[in-house]
Design a protein around this motif. Structure first.
Motif, PDB file in Angstrom:
ATOM      1  N   GLN A  78     -24.806  61.821 -36.983  1.00 45.80           N
ATOM      2  CA  GLN A  78     -24.602  60.911 -38.101  1.00 45.80           C
ATOM      3  C   GLN A  78     -25.583  59.759 -38.028  1.00 45.80           C
ATOM      4  O   GLN A  78     -25.795  59.172 -36.966  1.00 45.80           O
ATOM      5  CB  GLN A  78     -23.175  60.350 -38.093  1.00 45.80           C
ATOM      6  N   GLU A  79     -26.181  59.452 -39.177  1.00 43.61           N
ATOM      7  CA  GLU A  79     -27.001  58.260 -39.331  1.00 43.61           C
ATOM      8  C   GLU A  79     -26.141  57.166 -39.943  1.00 43.61           C
ATOM      9  O   GLU A  79     -25.241  57.445 -40.741  1.00 43.61           O
ATOM     10  CB  GLU A  79     -28.202  58.539 -40.244  1.00 43.61           C
ATOM     11  N   TRP A  80     -26.412  55.931 -39.584  1.00 44.84           N
ATOM     12  CA  TRP A  80     -25.667  54.783 -40.092  1.00 44.84           C
ATOM     13  C   TRP A  80     -25.702  54.796 -41.619  1.00 44.84           C
ATOM     14  O   TRP A  80     -26.751  54.943 -42.234  1.00 44.84           O
ATOM     15  CB  TRP A  80     -26.300  53.503 -39.551  1.00 44.84           C
ATOM     16  N   GLY A  81     -24.516  54.687 -42.225  1.00 40.81           N
ATOM     17  CA  GLY A  81     -24.410  54.629 -43.675  1.00 40.81           C
ATOM     18  C   GLY A  81     -24.389  55.973 -44.367  1.00 40.81           C
ATOM     19  O   GLY A  81     -24.330  56.037 -45.595  1.00 40.81           O
ATOM     20  N   LYS A  82     -24.468  57.073 -43.604  1.00 44.81           N
ATOM     21  CA  LYS A  82     -24.463  58.415 -44.188  1.00 44.81           C
ATOM     22  C   LYS A  82     -23.281  59.209 -43.637  1.00 44.81           C
ATOM     23  O   LYS A  82     -22.683  58.841 -42.626  1.00 44.81           O
ATOM     24  CB  LYS A  82     -25.773  59.141 -43.874  1.00 44.81           C
ATOM     25  N   ASP A  83     -22.965  60.318 -44.299  1.00 47.13           N
ATOM     26  CA  ASP A  83     -21.899  61.192 -43.839  1.00 47.13           C
ATOM     27  C   ASP A  83     -22.335  61.962 -42.595  1.00 47.13           C
ATOM     28  O   ASP A  83     -23.529  62.271 -42.441  1.00 47.13           O
ATOM     29  CB  ASP A  83     -21.518  62.204 -44.926  1.00 47.13           C
ATOM     30  N   PRO A  84     -21.387  62.322 -41.712  1.00 46.90           N
ATOM     31  CA  PRO A  84     -21.722  63.148 -40.550  1.00 46.90           C
ATOM     32  C   PRO A  84     -22.253  64.518 -40.983  1.00 46.90           C
ATOM     33  O   PRO A  84     -21.847  65.049 -42.021  1.00 46.90           O
ATOM     34  CB  PRO A  84     -20.386  63.307 -39.815  1.00 46.90           C
ATOM     35  N   GLN A  85     -23.134  65.072 -40.184  1.00 47.72           N
ATOM     36  CA  GLN A  85     -23.739  66.386 -40.423  1.00 47.72           C
ATOM     37  C   GLN A  85     -23.314  67.314 -39.293  1.00 47.72           C
ATOM     38  O   GLN A  85     -23.486  66.983 -38.118  1.00 47.72           O
ATOM     39  CB  GLN A  85     -25.261  66.227 -40.440  1.00 47.72           C
ATOM     40  N   GLU A  86     -22.740  68.469 -39.634  1.00 45.95           N
ATOM     41  CA  GLU A  86     -22.333  69.422 -38.604  1.00 45.95           C
ATOM     42  C   GLU A  86     -23.559  70.060 -37.965  1.00 45.95           C
ATOM     43  O   GLU A  86     -24.539  70.369 -38.643  1.00 45.95           O
ATOM     44  CB  GLU A  86     -21.445  70.509 -39.215  1.00 45.95           C
ATOM     45  N   LEU A  87     -23.482  70.240 -36.650  1.00 45.94           N
ATOM     46  CA  LEU A  87     -24.564  70.852 -35.883  1.00 45.94           C
ATOM     47  C   LEU A  87     -24.087  72.166 -35.283  1.00 45.94           C
ATOM     48  O   LEU A  87     -23.033  72.202 -34.636  1.00 45.94           O
ATOM     49  CB  LEU A  87     -25.013  69.910 -34.760  1.00 45.94           C
ATOM     50  N   THR A  88     -24.851  73.223 -35.497  1.00 43.42           N
ATOM     51  CA  THR A  88     -24.552  74.539 -34.936  1.00 43.42           C
ATOM     52  C   THR A  88     -25.848  75.112 -34.373  1.00 43.42           C
ATOM     53  O   THR A  88     -26.941  74.599 -34.668  1.00 43.42           O
ATOM     54  CB  THR A  88     -23.967  75.480 -36.012  1.00 43.42           C
ATOM     55  N   PRO A  89     -25.777  76.170 -33.559  1.00 39.88           N
ATOM     56  CA  PRO A  89     -26.998  76.735 -32.983  1.00 39.88           C
ATOM     57  C   PRO A  89     -28.054  77.025 -34.053  1.00 39.88           C
ATOM     58  O   PRO A  89     -27.758  77.607 -35.104  1.00 39.88           O
ATOM     59  CB  PRO A  89     -26.505  78.009 -32.309  1.00 39.88           C
ATOM     60  N   GLY A  90     -29.245  76.545 -33.789  1.00 39.96           N
ATOM     61  CA  GLY A  90     -30.357  76.705 -34.716  1.00 39.96           C
ATOM     62  C   GLY A  90     -30.623  75.488 -35.570  1.00 39.96           C
ATOM     63  O   GLY A  90     -31.694  75.368 -36.163  1.00 39.96           O
ATOM     64  N   THR A  91     -29.676  74.545 -35.638  1.00 40.41           N
ATOM     65  CA  THR A  91     -29.891  73.318 -36.410  1.00 40.41           C
ATOM     66  C   THR A  91     -30.931  72.455 -35.693  1.00 40.41           C
ATOM     67  O   THR A  91     -30.870  72.282 -34.474  1.00 40.41           O
ATOM     68  CB  THR A  91     -28.588  72.501 -36.542  1.00 40.41           C
ATOM     69  N   VAL A  92     -31.879  71.926 -36.460  1.00 39.92           N
ATOM     70  CA  VAL A  92     -32.888  71.002 -35.931  1.00 39.92           C
ATOM     71  C   VAL A  92     -32.753  69.695 -36.698  1.00 39.92           C
ATOM     72  O   VAL A  92     -32.684  69.686 -37.926  1.00 39.92           O
ATOM     73  CB  VAL A  92     -34.317  71.566 -36.098  1.00 39.92           C
ATOM     74  N   VAL A  93     -32.688  68.599 -35.959  1.00 42.74           N
ATOM     75  CA  VAL A  93     -32.574  67.267 -36.558  1.00 42.74           C
ATOM     76  C   VAL A  93     -33.758  66.432 -36.101  1.00 42.74           C
ATOM     77  O   VAL A  93     -33.983  66.288 -34.902  1.00 42.74           O
ATOM     78  CB  VAL A  93     -31.255  66.572 -36.140  1.00 42.74           C
ATOM     79  N   VAL A  94     -34.504  65.907 -37.060  1.00 40.77           N
ATOM     80  CA  VAL A  94     -35.624  65.009 -36.764  1.00 40.77           C
ATOM     81  C   VAL A  94     -35.152  63.588 -37.066  1.00 40.77           C
ATOM     82  O   VAL A  94     -34.751  63.286 -38.184  1.00 40.77           O
ATOM     83  CB  VAL A  94     -36.861  65.365 -37.609  1.00 40.77           C
ATOM     84  N   ILE A  95     -35.191  62.740 -36.043  1.00 42.26           N
ATOM     85  CA  ILE A  95     -34.685  61.378 -36.155  1.00 42.26           C
ATOM     86  C   ILE A  95     -35.878  60.420 -36.006  1.00 42.26           C
ATOM     87  O   ILE A  95     -36.406  60.248 -34.906  1.00 42.26           O
ATOM     88  CB  ILE A  95     -33.642  61.092 -35.055  1.00 42.26           C
ATOM     89  N   PRO A  96     -36.319  59.837 -37.102  1.00 40.73           N
ATOM     90  CA  PRO A  96     -37.446  58.909 -37.006  1.00 40.73           C
ATOM     91  C   PRO A  96     -37.096  57.673 -36.180  1.00 40.73           C
ATOM     92  O   PRO A  96     -35.924  57.294 -36.067  1.00 40.73           O
ATOM     93  CB  PRO A  96     -37.715  58.512 -38.460  1.00 40.73           C
ATOM     94  N   ALA A  97     -38.101  57.051 -35.631  1.00 43.45           N
ATOM     95  CA  ALA A  97     -37.899  55.788 -34.923  1.00 43.45           C
ATOM     96  C   ALA A  97     -37.251  54.792 -35.877  1.00 43.45           C
ATOM     97  O   ALA A  97     -37.507  54.797 -37.086  1.00 43.45           O
ATOM     98  CB  ALA A  97     -39.232  55.253 -34.411  1.00 43.45           C
ATOM     99  N   GLY A  98     -36.373  53.962 -35.337  1.00 42.41           N
ATOM    100  CA  GLY A  98     -35.739  52.902 -36.108  1.00 42.41           C
ATOM    101  C   GLY A  98     -34.457  53.294 -36.813  1.00 42.41           C
ATOM    102  O   GLY A  98     -33.843  52.454 -37.461  1.00 42.41           O
ATOM    103  N   VAL A  99     -34.022  54.569 -36.699  1.00 43.53           N
ATOM    104  CA  VAL A  99     -32.818  55.032 -37.381  1.00 43.53           C
ATOM    105  C   VAL A  99     -31.616  54.936 -36.438  1.00 43.53           C
ATOM    106  O   VAL A  99     -31.605  55.560 -35.376  1.00 43.53           O
ATOM    107  CB  VAL A  99     -32.990  56.488 -37.883  1.00 43.53           C
ATOM    108  N   LYS A 100     -30.602  54.173 -36.837  1.00 42.91           N
ATOM    109  CA  LYS A 100     -29.374  54.049 -36.053  1.00 42.91           C
ATOM    110  C   LYS A 100     -28.553  55.327 -36.246  1.00 42.91           C
ATOM    111  O   LYS A 100     -28.294  55.733 -37.386  1.00 42.91           O
ATOM    112  CB  LYS A 100     -28.584  52.822 -36.519  1.00 42.91           C
ATOM    113  N   HIS A 101     -28.134  55.951 -35.137  1.00 44.02           N
ATOM    114  CA  HIS A 101     -27.454  57.241 -35.215  1.00 44.02           C
ATOM    115  C   HIS A 101     -26.633  57.505 -33.958  1.00 44.02           C
ATOM    116  O   HIS A 101     -26.719  56.765 -32.980  1.00 44.02           O
ATOM    117  CB  HIS A 101     -28.483  58.363 -35.392  1.00 44.02           C
ATOM    118  N   TRP A 102     -25.851  58.591 -34.001  1.00 45.79           N
ATOM    119  CA  TRP A 102     -25.147  59.113 -32.817  1.00 45.79           C
ATOM    120  C   TRP A 102     -25.090  60.632 -32.948  1.00 45.79           C
ATOM    121  O   TRP A 102     -25.296  61.182 -34.027  1.00 45.79           O
ATOM    122  CB  TRP A 102     -23.748  58.513 -32.663  1.00 45.79           C
ATOM    123  N   HIS A 103     -24.796  61.307 -31.827  1.00 47.84           N
ATOM    124  CA  HIS A 103     -24.598  62.756 -31.842  1.00 47.84           C
ATOM    125  C   HIS A 103     -23.680  63.142 -30.704  1.00 47.84           C
ATOM    126  O   HIS A 103     -23.565  62.426 -29.710  1.00 47.84           O
ATOM    127  CB  HIS A 103     -25.923  63.536 -31.786  1.00 47.84           C
TER     128      HIS A 103
END
Length: 139
Positions: A78-103
């Motif tokens: 999840q990125e700050w201010g956005k809905d959570p995104q489900e992660l499953t095998p094969g999912t790729v997430v690119v997180i730019p610098a400066g983005v507040k998030h958790w996983h």
């Protein structure tokens, strides 16, 4: 070591004691590369069910950020201010610098991803507040 039947594709590794203060629940770290030798740090991170890291930001003056390649189980990003995104095998997430998030893992599943620290200039991580139960997807 965890006592379970979960066997991540890239190995469980050892308890992630160095970063335990930034996690709710137990995580395990299996470094796959040496950043000094390979030029990029890659680690397999495994989360027990319900485990997630705190909100955090990867800072850089140029480049930087993080890439997650999900390999086993089911988790959330999840990125700050956005809905959570489900992660499953094969999912790729690119997180730019400066983005507040958790996983982390779903509440009912072990979860593993490979975390790549993207090369950049003046890189650092800023660990922030825990993801409380009202922010964490229970479904």
């Amino acid at each position: 070591m965890a006592t379970n039947d979960f066997t991540p594709m890239f190995g469980m590794g050892n308890p992630n004691d160095a970063y335990a203060q930034y996690f709710i629940g137990n995580s395990y770290l299996n470094p796959l590369t040496n950043p000094a030798e390979a030029g990029i740090g890659m680690s397999n991170v495994t989360f027990e069910p319900g485990c997630r890291n705190n909100w955090h930001i990867h800072h850089a003056s140029k480049g930087g950020g993080q890439i997650l390649v999900c390999t086993d189980g089911r988790g959330w990003y999840q990125e700050w201010g956005k809905d959570p995104q489900e992660l499953t095998p094969g999912t790729v997430v690119v997180i730019p610098a400066g983005v507040k998030h958790w996983h982390g893992a779903a509440c009912d599943s072990w979860f593993s991803h490979i975390a790549f620290e993207a090369p950049g200039e003046d890189t650092s991580n800023e660990w922030l507040e825990p993801v409380d139960d009202s922010q964490y997807p229970q479904a």
